[in-house]
Design a protein around this motif. Structure first.
Motif, PDB file in Angstrom:
ATOM      1  N   SER A 119       0.996  -1.091  -0.054  1.00 42.42           N
ATOM      2  CA  SER A 119       0.103   0.027  -0.049  1.00 42.42           C
ATOM      3  C   SER A 119       0.827   1.095   0.058  1.00 42.42           C
ATOM      4  N   VAL A 120       2.075   1.061   0.664  1.00 44.90           N
ATOM      5  CA  VAL A 120       2.823   2.325   0.670  1.00 44.90           C
ATOM      6  C   VAL A 120       3.705   2.235  -0.954  1.00 44.90           C
ATOM      7  N   ARG A 145      -2.684  -1.204  10.560  1.00 44.80           N
ATOM      8  CA  ARG A 145      -2.248  -0.313  11.699  1.00 44.80           C
ATOM      9  C   ARG A 145      -1.560   1.071  10.959  1.00 44.80           C
ATOM     10  N   TRP A 146      -2.376   2.221  11.075  1.00 50.29           N
ATOM     11  CA  TRP A 146      -1.714   3.275  10.524  1.00 50.29           C
ATOM     12  C   TRP A 146      -0.028   3.532  10.829  1.00 50.29           C
ATOM     13  N   GLU A 150       2.861   4.653   8.559  1.00 51.57           N
ATOM     14  CA  GLU A 150       3.814   5.807   8.958  1.00 51.57           C
ATOM     15  C   GLU A 150       5.411   5.258   8.860  1.00 51.57           C
ATOM     16  N   ALA A 151       5.649   4.181   9.598  1.00 51.67           N
ATOM     17  CA  ALA A 151       7.008   3.782   9.808  1.00 51.67           C
ATOM     18  C   ALA A 151       7.797   3.421   8.451  1.00 51.67           C
ATOM     19  N   MET A 152       6.701   2.617   7.601  1.00 52.77           N
ATOM     20  CA  MET A 152       7.090   2.206   6.265  1.00 52.77           C
ATOM     21  C   MET A 152       7.450   3.257   5.335  1.00 52.77           C
ATOM     22  N   ASP A 159       6.498  11.425   2.764  1.00 53.09           N
ATOM     23  CA  ASP A 159       5.945  12.038   3.665  1.00 53.09           C
ATOM     24  C   ASP A 159       5.138  11.124   4.218  1.00 53.09           C
ATOM     25  N   PRO A 160       4.945  10.766   5.494  1.00 55.33           N
ATOM     26  CA  PRO A 160       3.914   9.722   5.931  1.00 55.33           C
ATOM     27  C   PRO A 160       2.517  10.302   5.874  1.00 55.33           C
ATOM     28  N   ASP A 161       2.210  11.822   6.029  1.00 57.87           N
ATOM     29  CA  ASP A 161       0.861  11.924   5.810  1.00 57.87           C
ATOM     30  C   ASP A 161       0.292  11.887   4.531  1.00 57.87           C
ATOM     31  N   LYS A 162       1.376  12.439   3.568  1.00 57.69           N
ATOM     32  CA  LYS A 162       0.634  12.168   2.168  1.00 57.69           C
ATOM     33  C   LYS A 162       0.506  10.681   1.758  1.00 57.69           C
TER      34      LYS A 162
END
Ligand code: ADP
Ligand code: MG
Length: 311
Positions: A119-120, A145-146, A150-152, A159-162
């Motif tokens: 997904s990332v 788990r969000w 974020e970590a990946m 940018d984790p939020d994007k």
């Protein structure tokens, strides 16, 4: 480009309204539809529906292709890196669009972590192993788990939020809900640049709702129809569909592979790629592709780290 159902010769506006209301927007979604299912969903007579499908096929030229055209189509298939070079090689370059990839294996074998990683990774540029696309994540077990996303994302310098903005999440509460969500995707996917659809897990609700041997045939039939629907989605919109399937380890099987004995993979009657995952020492996991003559044989090892899936 996008060709609307309204462009199909012989389809008037009232029929087009019904097709669209049932989630069929493009002429291609009609070409790949089954007549009985289309009739059921639109309330149109089967005979009418058969004529619409035939007309769509004529318009879009569903005829023989030359080998060079086949080659061109293969080149259109996108691949998403798993984060592990050896796992990518096992898959012939990564998880492919226009097909379903099933990851099956026991609890803790890494199915959900791979879904998070893909997904990332689908959001990466093609040079980096992505498809510049977004992901849809359908979660049946509540294990998304969000924090992992974020970590990946951080580990890849994104940018984790994007990255989280580009993952559409939905919890499926039962098998009917799950089927309805996938129906909805025929509208949602082409509108939102989705290049990956994850279903983690595809089997759990069906197993819970149709338990035991007495329901086996009914369960498999429902599951097959669901998988065919997913296959059509993959083909119609050139997206990768990734499903997981938890398979029990059987301690009473002493030789051969204990996890293939019960349940097995679910894609037996659906085209696609089946990947078996097994636990090894510590964070090591073993992957093997089953029943795929076009892919390399053998097993590969990958690891699950805080950063994600790696070699
Ligand atoms: P499955 O979905 O096949 O049941 P998972 O994909 O949930 O299994 O894998 C769980 C495993 O992933 C855990 O046993 C652990 O080894 C690993 N894992 C999960 N989160 C992390 C993390 N933050 N850092 C490192 N490893 C992790
Ligand atoms: Mg899981």
């Amino acid at each position: 480009g996008f060709i609307s159902v309204r462009d199909i010769p012989g389809v008037g506006s009232s029929i087009a309204d019904k097709l669209e209301a049932a989630g069929y927007l493009s002429a291609w979604s009609i070409v790949v539809a089954r007549a009985e299912e289309l009739a059921e969903k639109t309330g149109l007579p089967v005979l009418t529906v058969q004529k619409i499908i035939e007309s769509a096929r004529k318009m879009l030229g569903i005829t023989f292709k030359t080998a060079r055209e086949v080659k061109q189509e293969r080149l259109n298939i996108g691949k998403i890196t798993t984060g592990s070079k050896s796992l990518d090689e096992l898959l012939g370059g990564g998880v492919e669009t226009k097909t379903i990839t099933e990851f099956f294996g026991e609890y803790g074998s890494g199915k959900t972590q791979i879904c998070h990683q893909l997904s990332v990774n689908v959001q990466l540029t093609p040079e980096k192993g992505g498809l510049n696309g977004r992901a849809v994540y359908i979660d049946t077990e509540g294990t998304f788990r969000w924090e992992r996303i974020e970590a990946m994302a951080r580990a890849l310098g994104l940018d984790p939020d994007k990255v989280m903005d580009n993952i559409y999440y939905m919890r499926a509460y039962n098998s009917d809900h799950q089927i309805a969500i996938v129906d909805e995707l025929f509208t949602f996917v082409p509108k939102n640049d989705v290049k990956l659809v994850v279903l983690d897990s595809v089997t759990s609700h069906f197993r819970a709702e149709y338990p035991g041997r007495e329901h086996l045939a009914e369960r498999q039939q429902k599951l097959n129809s669901h998988l065919h629907q997913l296959m059509r989605l993959a083909e119609a919109y050139n997206v990768a569909v990734v499903v997981t399937n938890q398979v029990m380890a059987r301690p009473d099987v002493f030789y051969g592979d204990p996890t293939t004995a019960v349940g097995g993979h679910v894609l037996a009657h659906t085209p696609g790629v089946r990947v078996q995952l097994r636990k090894s020492k510590g964070n090591k996991r073993i992957a093997r592709v089953v029943d795929a003559p076009h892919l390399p044989e053998g097993e590969v090892v990958f690891v699950i780290t805080e950063e994600g899936i790696r070699d």
